[in-house]
Motif scaffolding. Sequence first.
Motif, PDB file in Angstrom:
ATOM      1  N   GLU A   4       3.441   5.807  12.582  1.00 30.69           N
ATOM      2  CA  GLU A   4       3.272   5.140  13.870  1.00 30.69           C
ATOM      3  C   GLU A   4       2.055   5.685  14.616  1.00 30.69           C
ATOM      4  O   GLU A   4       1.339   4.939  15.303  1.00 30.69           O
ATOM      5  CB  GLU A   4       4.537   5.310  14.722  1.00 30.69           C
ATOM      6  N   ASP A   7      -0.956   3.908  13.412  1.00 33.85           N
ATOM      7  CA  ASP A   7      -0.968   2.589  14.062  1.00 33.85           C
ATOM      8  C   ASP A   7      -1.545   2.689  15.480  1.00 33.85           C
ATOM      9  O   ASP A   7      -2.431   1.921  15.868  1.00 33.85           O
ATOM     10  CB  ASP A   7       0.462   2.033  14.180  1.00 33.85           C
ATOM     11  N   LYS A  53       1.141  -7.231   9.708  1.00 37.05           N
ATOM     12  CA  LYS A  53       2.188  -6.385  10.308  1.00 37.05           C
ATOM     13  C   LYS A  53       1.671  -4.961  10.513  1.00 37.05           C
ATOM     14  O   LYS A  53       0.869  -4.473   9.720  1.00 37.05           O
ATOM     15  CB  LYS A  53       3.412  -6.319   9.377  1.00 37.05           C
ATOM     16  N   ASP A  57       6.287  -1.093  10.476  1.00 38.62           N
ATOM     17  CA  ASP A  57       7.291  -2.069  10.041  1.00 38.62           C
ATOM     18  C   ASP A  57       7.429  -2.137   8.525  1.00 38.62           C
ATOM     19  O   ASP A  57       8.322  -2.820   8.014  1.00 38.62           O
ATOM     20  CB  ASP A  57       6.913  -3.473  10.550  1.00 38.62           C
ATOM     21  N   GLN A  58       6.547  -1.437   7.780  1.00 44.80           N
ATOM     22  CA  GLN A  58       6.510  -1.634   6.331  1.00 44.80           C
ATOM     23  C   GLN A  58       6.931  -0.407   5.515  1.00 44.80           C
ATOM     24  O   GLN A  58       6.986  -0.465   4.293  1.00 44.80           O
ATOM     25  CB  GLN A  58       5.092  -2.063   5.918  1.00 44.80           C
ATOM     26  N   GLY A  60       9.830   1.523   6.190  1.00 38.09           N
ATOM     27  CA  GLY A  60      11.205   1.918   6.506  1.00 38.09           C
ATOM     28  C   GLY A  60      11.989   2.433   5.315  1.00 38.09           C
ATOM     29  O   GLY A  60      12.881   3.275   5.462  1.00 38.09           O
TER      30      GLY A  60
END
Length: 489
Positions: A4, A7, A53, A57-58, A60
């Motif tokens: 994250e 990101d 995305k 989100d990818q 997990g």
Amino acid sequence: MWVEALDLVLQRLKKSNLDFGKIAAISGSGQQHGSVFWKNGSEAILSTLDPKKPLLDQFGNAFSINESPIWMDSSTTEQCKDIEKAVGGPMELSKLTGSRAHERFTGPQIRRMYQTKPEVYDSTERISLVSSFMASLLIGSYASIDHTDGAGMNLMDIKQRAWSKNALEATAPGLEAKLGTLAPAHSVAGLISPYFVERYKFDKDCLIVHWSGDNPNSLAGLTLNTPGDLAISLGTSDTVFGITAEHNPSLEGHVFPNPVDTSGYMVMLCYKNGSLTREDIRNRCAEKSWEVFNKLLQQTPPLNGGKLGFYYKEHEILPPLPVGFHRYTLDGFKGDSVEGLKEREVSEFDPPSEVRALIEGQLLSMRAHAERFGMPSPPKRIIATGGASANTTILSSIASIFGSNVYTVQRPDSASLGAALRAAHGWLCNRKGSFLPIWFMYRDKLEKSSLNCKLAVTAGDQELVAKYALLMKKRVEIENSLVQKLGRL
């Protein structure tokens, strides 16, 4: 969290209208020793990311354990003993890998995972360091661990710069396949993943140079390339490091391959109780204010009237002591001799004495262990970095205790600056088709750049330096007795 964070960094840069297409190379700095356990089949996730995305989100289902073991973990004492015993003792492991076994090192952490959570170990196809993990995200496949950060695992033969079969076998079965290959820190891990080209408009030919650990990157960011120079990083953990041409094994301190010189080494001492312990004393004794803390430090005389303190908010690495605060007074200490002086343990100091005992204690410990490790004494110069290097009062204490001029860098975040320099260095080596020393990039230009160090405090009075040497000698005696009584040997 790290996924994250990447990101967030990229989203913020995009909002700032950065032209990603102008970036020719990227490298980075990861906290040392931390590890990421990739679940079987996860490389397929890396290589098929959807640019529509966010990364978060990818991933997990990509990890066999979601909580990464990091450098603050000290639960692996038994595993350290196992590994040292298997290779012939702590000094043999230090000769082989550059360090004796340490609780925070990745090898003991992997062994504990294998012993306590075998299902996690068995379902893992790759173990990355934090540094190689981030590089993996950027290239869309598993990136190699670099030689320098790899030396912080108790798994790599430091002279051969290859995985040690003995160390691997002492740690866990089938480990080499889970670690992948090693690579020089200056080499290219790969081209940037199509995900970032499509999502952020990076140039498809942008190079990802192998990431490395935060301390090796600091060495690069401080342009530390002269034996005799010493860097002191005052951060969450405190570190003292320099460079050398030889690997001289020791039971304390660490030796890593130099990240910007293929033939040399960096030597390092690491203290877990750094800024968090300083903040704890500040909060208790100085009204939670650095300004008050500095005033208390300035109003007490050097040598603190013979008051000595040992402050361990966390299990300490050097010396290997558990959590606890220990305070002593040397009655009658005048600075000319410690012969015949007996220390007297006390339960507390007044706030000014407590502040000075903390700062002098941390710095005297650094000097004592640096000298014992064979680092230069006095150093030609000291370069201070990290958050507390902005505190001139603390820098004055460094100059007085080490007897050396103290310099600071214009950017205290030397690890990220070093990563950027290493990206440029890796790009240059790749372009030339062979290794070039990093100083090729800034030769004859250093003084005109933001890399230039500035004199912050001149060397302390030599008479005072000699008095500190006597106090240090007594401190070492007390420390040795504490280690005998309480230490995790």
